[in-house]
Design a protein around this motif. Structure first.
Motif, short mmCIF file in Angstrom:
data_model
loop_
_atom_site.label_atom_id
_atom_site.label_comp_id
_atom_site.label_asym_id
_atom_site.label_seq_id
_atom_site.Cartn_x
_atom_site.Cartn_y
_atom_site.Cartn_z
N UNK A 52 -66.04 -36.67 -105.81
CA UNK A 52 -66.42 -35.97 -107.05
C UNK A 52 -67.14 -36.92 -108.01
N UNK A 53 -66.73 -38.17 -108.00
CA UNK A 53 -67.35 -39.13 -108.93
C UNK A 53 -68.82 -39.39 -108.61
N UNK A 54 -69.23 -39.05 -107.38
CA UNK A 54 -70.63 -39.25 -107.00
C UNK A 54 -71.54 -38.21 -107.65
N UNK A 55 -71.00 -37.04 -107.90
CA UNK A 55 -71.85 -35.94 -108.39
C UNK A 55 -71.36 -35.33 -109.71
N UNK A 56 -70.11 -35.57 -110.05
CA UNK A 56 -69.57 -34.94 -111.25
C UNK A 56 -69.42 -35.93 -112.38
N UNK A 57 -69.12 -35.39 -113.55
CA UNK A 57 -68.85 -36.19 -114.74
C UNK A 57 -69.98 -37.18 -115.06
N UNK A 58 -71.22 -36.73 -114.92
CA UNK A 58 -72.32 -37.59 -115.35
C UNK A 58 -72.15 -37.76 -116.85
N UNK A 59 -72.09 -38.99 -117.34
CA UNK A 59 -71.79 -39.16 -118.76
C UNK A 59 -72.75 -38.35 -119.63
N UNK A 60 -72.22 -37.42 -120.36
CA UNK A 60 -72.97 -36.53 -121.26
C UNK A 60 -73.96 -35.65 -120.50
N UNK A 61 -73.85 -35.58 -119.19
CA UNK A 61 -74.83 -34.82 -118.43
C UNK A 61 -74.25 -33.71 -117.56
N UNK A 62 -72.96 -33.75 -117.29
CA UNK A 62 -72.38 -32.68 -116.49
C UNK A 62 -72.35 -32.98 -115.00
N UNK A 63 -72.96 -32.11 -114.22
CA UNK A 63 -72.77 -32.13 -112.77
C UNK A 63 -74.12 -32.17 -112.06
N UNK A 64 -74.22 -33.01 -111.02
CA UNK A 64 -75.49 -33.14 -110.29
C UNK A 64 -75.50 -32.16 -109.12
N UNK A 84 -77.97 -32.93 -106.37
CA UNK A 84 -77.52 -34.10 -105.59
C UNK A 84 -76.44 -33.66 -104.59
#
Lengths: 511, 295
Positions: free
Chosen positions: B42-54, B57
């Motif tokens: 999940x850390x690869x695609x989620x919780x983009x700082x202030x950006x949400x979810x990729x 990707x």
């Protein structure tokens, strides 16, 4: 990005700032340029009596105030740091996801290296002060709230009717001030999404959840939203934030009423009914309830640190109140106890991960370091180079909207601190913070209410206004809820529902 | 206990397919289906700082994994094995355990990490976590391992792990489960080496007669284990060692040219395991051989 290239870029920017700062210091007086230790820092005064005394003594010798000689462009790394947070997720999200730590370190280095080189001891003191007195307690509180709330899990079958959804939002709004907007949002977003699995349009539910639970709901205590905790660290009493209760009630009341109507309209329009109760209906229950004890411990620790005076401890030249260290220790203990006593299954079912809090840790060290010159200049009041801003921002309504508009697109914690200092610089320039803050609360409290409400409420205006916003968005998108784009969120929701609400709040409270 | 269905979670590290290939022989001992799983952290695609979810990707990663798995499936079809693909997003270990539970597999196969020169351990933290939390047998498959032996750097390829397995026993109930599993290797294993190590600290302070009694008792138990295996039609050989358990087992496996170590996971208390690691986990960590842990 290769380390070599990064180093070259840091070096180039550092050299530019170095030359500029040296020139500025030379221009203001040879003493400032050649003997950094002779320059007095206004920000150094907010540590309490000892620092105030030391600063006063130094001023008696006629040295320059650091905030008065720093050029405006020394705020460039701060602006760039905030712009990086605002723009990278929009235009280069993959790069940002993998390199945000380096970006934060880059801007921190571009400020810290020349600042230390030119102003030596005073600069070191300022940086240490912001790290020990602001960053460390800030991150410890966020970590403790994140850890403890991550150990609480709401299980059970819920049917997402308009009434149930509104009740979830009300509960989240009420909890946000006590377990933090992040904690309340993480606790309730998954149950809300699960309850509405069968509904077609869910995006607006998540958006209103962000408005209420991840932002406006956290306005009542320093635990609710990071800006208010920063205010608490700078001398605003714990319960003073209850002054924001009337604007908070009005804002949340309007938003909840609008949500209920909107959800009812969609519910009827969709014409879907909740799926028949297949299998065994799981009863609603909270797992990890014992974590509320640790939550109470966190509230108690923060409260107690604002009520007692156990003197000061000198840590690396920074005077911090003993009770603040004790509070931080208790918060860490609460987090550890929660981790030890909460079953692995609860964390797993909660999809608990450290990643969000690590992100906040990396980004905020950059923010806190780069914001030092900006805060010093603002505190110098009309003698500093941000005099035009201080002169322009006169009334509570100005503070409410300017703090708010900036909080919409920059993180609201540094924005709050910026305008908190603007207010201090405007009314009590050069006065030690320990004296200025009580005077501000006593005689010009409405200004701080406007700043606090602006920072907390407007954080909901965009995905980048407040940290929980992006976490909620991420969880919703992962669960298959298509969320509006960055601009879609603003145009379809913020401009339509939030801004008119804030106009009403302005007319009722700040004009 | 027969392994009919196994879960092969992979991050597509170097030689991952080779590791899978060396398990295909298990068809001879009843393997019918392989679940190929890839968990996108999940850390690869989620919780983009202030950006949400990729999301894009995630889709790209899913497609990449799907293409690779489909290629692997061709090899499985040729060997007459059924297969299924699972690609999920989540926290890797809980997600692997969830897939294992949903699919009803009999064995989870864990890979080894790409090891740097400075590290001595042959497995990564994810595999260690999987070993700690799995209630199913876990095979730590180390296809190619580099390690130092008598000052020399040795590269070892473990192509046929089931040929000469070493069953290390401490007489615990889990060791018996490991014995039952080892007994199902008929047709694949040439010989099973059954070993027990008398811990050095147990012998400390004992007189000669006491040590002799211990040896006799251990040899009798080893013989009983061997008899059980022989009754299943497997060749078995007993080995008794003394010393600190972990190095003794690793030495024994090298001397006897074992191709795999099979162990029951010991039920140490959580505190001790947290700080020291159980014997089975440390053997899994430091042996250059594949290790099959039976909880």
């Amino acid at each position: 990005m290769k380390i070599g290239r990064l180093a070259v870029m840091v070096l180039l920017v550092v050299l530019c700032l170095l030359a500029g700062l040296a020139a500025a210091a030379e221009h203001q007086g040879p003493a400032a340029a050649h003997d950094g230790a002779a320059v007095t820092a206004t920000a150094g005064e907010h540590g309490g009596g000892h620092e105030a005394a030391a600063a006063g003594e130094a001023k008696g010798h006629g040295e320059l105030e650091l905030g008065e000689i720093l050029p405006l462009w020394s705020c460039i790394p701060f602006a760039c740091m905030l712009l990086s947070i605002a723009l990278f997720p929009l235009f280069a999200p993959v790069f940002w996801h993998h390199h945000f730590g380096k970006v934060s370190a880059f801007w921190a280095a571009t400020l810290a290296i020349p600042f230390l080189f030119i102003f030596k001891g005073v600069a070191a003191h300022e940086l240490l002060h912001v790290i020990l007195a602001d960053y460390v307690p800030f991150i410890i509180l966020l970590w403790a709230l994140f850890t403890v709330s991550g150990g609480i899990l709401l299980r059970g079958s819920l049917r997402g009717t308009p009434l149930v959804n509104t009740v979830i939002l009300i509960i989240g709004t009420l909890l946000a001030s006590w377990m933090g907007t992040t904690g309340a949002a993480m606790l309730l977003i998954r149950p809300l999404l699960r309850a509405n699995d069968y509904r077609k349009d869910k995006a607006y539910m998540v958006v209103f959840f962000i408005f209420l639970v991840a932002n406006a709901g956290g306005s009542l205590t320093p635990l609710g939203d990071p800006p208010l905790f920063l205010g608490f660290l700078h001398g605003v009493p714990f319960f003073w934030t209850f002054h924001i209760l009337p604007p908070m009630l009005l804002t949340c009341g309007i938003l909840l009423a609008v949500f209920f109507l909107l959800d009812t309209y969609h519910y009827k329009k969709e014409g879907v009914t909740a799926p028949a109760e297949e299998g065994v209906k799981e009863k609603l229950r909270l797992d990890g309830k014992h974590n509320f004890i640790f939550l109470a411990g966190i509230v108690g620790a923060v409260l107690f640190s604002g009520m007692v005076d156990w003197g000061h401890v000198n840590t690396l030249g920074v005077h911090r109140a003993t009770q603040d260290w004790v509070r931080d220790g208790i918060l860490i203990l609460m987090g550890i106890l929660s981790l030890v006593t909460t079953s692995r299954k609860i964390h797993e079912d909660n999809d608990f991960t450290w990643f969000p809090i690590i992100e906040v840790g990396y980004l905020f060290i950059g923010i806190f370091i780069t914001m030092v010159p900006c805060l010093l200049i603002l505190k110098a009041g009309l003698k500093g180079q941000l005099d035009f801003l201080i002169a322009a921002v006169k009334d509570p309504v100005h503070f409410f909207w300017i703090t708010g508009l900036l909080s919409s697109f920059l993180d609201n914690a540094p924005t709050y601190l910026t305008f908190f200092n603007t207010a201090l610089g405007r009314f009590y320039p050069g006065m030690p913070e320990s004296q200025a803050v009580p005077l501000l609360l006593q005689h010009n409290g409405l200004f701080l209410e406007a700043i606090s409400a602006g920072a907390v409420f407007f954080g909901a205006n965009s995905y980048i206004g407040n940290a929980p916003n992006f976490m909620v968005r991420s969880i919703a998108e992962e669960a298959g809820t298509p969320m509006p784009s960055f601009f879609g969120y603003i145009i379809k929701y913020s401009l339509l529902y939030l801004v008119p609400t804030f106009v009403v709040v302005t007319f009722v409270f700040f004009l | 206990m027969v392994i009919k269905k196994l879960l092969f979670p992979t991050k597509f590290q170097e030689l991952a397919f080779n590791a899978l290939e060396c398990l295909l022989d298990m068809k001879k001992i009843g393997l019918e289906e392989i679940v190929l799983a890839h968990v996108i952290d999940r850390e690869e695609v989620g919780f983009v700082p202030y950006g949400g979810y990729l999301k894009e990707e995630e889709i790209r990663m899913r497609e990449e994994a799907q293409i690779r798995f489909e290629d692997w499936q061709k090899a499985l079809v040729k060997r007459g094995l059924r297969s299924k693909i699972r690609i999920e997003v989540g926290n890797p270990i809980p997600e692997v355990l969830r897939i294992a539970d949903e699919e009803g597999v009999d064995l989870i196969v864990a890979g080894r990490k790409n090891r740097s020169n400075l590290e001595k351990a042959h497995i990564g933290s994810h595999t260690l976590e999987l070993m700690r939390h799995s209630s199913l047998p876990v095979l730590i498959c180390k296809y190619m391992v580099q390690y130092e032996r008598q000052g020399e750097r040795v590269t070892q390829v473990n192509e046929h792990p089931f040929r000469r397995p070493l069953l290390a026993t401490d007489w615990s109930p889990n060791s018996r489960k490991a014995l039952t599993l080892a007994a199902s290797f008929k047709g694949l294993a040439e010989k099973i080496l059954v070993a027990h190590v008398i811990e050095a600290k147990i012998c400390k302070g004992c007189d000669a007669s006491e040590v002799e009694r211990l040896k006799k008792e251990s040899n009798e138990r080893l013989a009983a284990y061997c008899r059980e295996l022989e009754q299943q039609g497997l060749a078995a050989e007993a080995h008794l060692y003394s010393g600190p358990s972990v190095p003794a087992l690793i030495d024994l496996s090298r001397e006897q040219k074992a191709t795999m170590i099979i162990m029951g996971t010991t039920g140490k208390d959580r505190f001790r395991e947290f700080w020291l690691g159980s014997v089975s986990h440390r053997v899994a960590e430091f042996s250059e051989l594949p290790v099959l842990l039976v909880p």
